[in-house]
Enzyme design. Structure first.
Site, short mmCIF file in Angstrom:
data_model
loop_
_atom_site.label_atom_id
_atom_site.label_comp_id
_atom_site.label_asym_id
_atom_site.label_seq_id
_atom_site.Cartn_x
_atom_site.Cartn_y
_atom_site.Cartn_z
CB ILE A 97 -2.60 -5.89 0.71
CG1 ILE A 97 -1.79 -5.64 1.98
CG2 ILE A 97 -1.70 -6.35 -0.44
CD1 ILE A 97 -1.35 -6.89 2.69
CE LYS A 98 -5.98 -1.70 -7.35
NZ LYS A 98 -5.94 -0.44 -8.11
CB VAL A 99 -1.98 -7.83 -5.25
CG1 VAL A 99 -0.93 -7.39 -4.25
CG2 VAL A 99 -2.98 -8.78 -4.59
CD1 TRP A 114 -3.20 0.61 -6.98
CD2 TRP A 114 -3.53 1.42 -4.93
NE1 TRP A 114 -4.39 1.30 -6.98
CE2 TRP A 114 -4.62 1.81 -5.74
CE3 TRP A 114 -3.53 1.81 -3.58
CZ2 TRP A 114 -5.69 2.56 -5.26
CZ3 TRP A 114 -4.57 2.56 -3.10
CH2 TRP A 114 -5.64 2.92 -3.93
#
Length: 304
Positions: free
Chosen positions: A203-205, A169
């Protein structure tokens, strides 16, 4: 289970990873109604740590029970369920093998003044509980981010050594970054790239706005129309090794259903891999949440 060409193409981008990590990525990518498409929807339930139980669950009291979230993710045909240690432990046996799990190994709370998180779980817990991945938050911009980067560097290496994938995150905040810059396009792309550089498999955005925060970046971004959200998503994905890493976008604060669906269309059209959506589902009654998740699946399958 035969792995689809779309998933094989994604796994081929992880050139240094061992068969265990790739198998766990495949478990997530092949799970549920989006299995095999290269798209995913993950249910994250760490909000009790971040915001408190009443703010998170009182609007839908059934959600106080960790089993509720496991079952929601399974019944909706989602790709994975992500939560901190206690939440995963509370349903690990009942739901073993029914859905891939992601152990969130660091957490914060709403009273802290520093942009940092405590390590609250470990790779040994993820292995013991049969998790496919660990999840870890970094705060690019924070004065404490360097410590967080060193923590995930060690944990990522340990996880990979036992075949477990890593989700990062990456949420810009703290330091010299003003609140107005946290959702800036240049800042969000930079944060996503940092996660890729740290070795994140997923990938967390957050979905970025069209504001450009860094003075040094404004010349680079000038001349392009960033008003379309799908265009901004495409730029974030480009920032993650030209699409060689899986990128999912958070659902954010509770919002109207139409806004949730439009976000999903923009993520799809911008080449993102999907949504990691919590409050916008589990804070609704179960039948409404299932209907929303059904429509999101159909959007990602180009049926809506």
């Amino acid at each position: 289970m035969s792995i689809t060409p779309a998933v094989k193409a994604i796994l081929a981008n992880y050139e240094s990873d061992n068969p265990g990590v790739k198998a766990n990525l495949a478990r997530i990518l092949m799970q549920g109604r989006l299995g095999g498409t290269g798209k995913m929807i993950i249910l994250p339930v760490d909000q009790g740590f971040e915001h408190g139980p009443a703010r998170s669950f009182a609007v839908n009291p059934a959600a106080y029970d960790p089993h509720y979230h496991y079952q929601l993710a399974i019944d909706a045909g989602l790709s994975a369920y992500a939560a901190p240690l206690g939440m995963i432990e509370a349903g690990a046996d009942t739901f073993a093998g029914q859905i891939p799990t992601i152990l969130k190994v660091n957490s914060s709370n709403s009273w802290a003044t520093a942009a940092n998180q405590a390590v609250t779980g470990g790779v040994d817990d993820a292995l013991r509980l049969g998790c496919s991945a660990i999840g870890f938050t970094i705060y690019p911009g924070s004065d404490d981010v360097f410590e967080m980067m060193e923590e995930i560097k060690e944990m990522r290496a340990q996880a990979a050594s036992v075949g477990i994938a890593t989700v990062i995150w990456s949420y810009p905040r703290g330091g010299k970054l003003p609140k107005s810059g946290e959702l800036a396009l240049d800042v969000g792309a930079y944060a996503a790239h940092m996660a890729a550089m740290l070795g994140a498999h997923i990938i967390k955005v957050k979905l970025p706005g069209d504001h450009i925060e860094q003075e040094e970046a404004k010349k680079v971004y000038a001349g392009t129309d960033w008003s379309n959200q799908a265009t901004r998503v495409k730029h974030v994905v480009q920032s993650c090794y030209a699409g060689r890493r899986v990128v999912v976008f958070s659902g954010g604060a509770a919002k109207g259903a139409d806004a949730v669906y439009q976000d999903a269309r923009d993520i799809r059209d911008g080449g993102g891999n999907g949504s990691i959506i919590g409050r916008n589902t589990f804070q609704r009654p179960r039948d409404e949440a299932l209907a929303m998740l059904d429509k999101l699946v159909r959007i990602y399958k180009n049926e809506e």
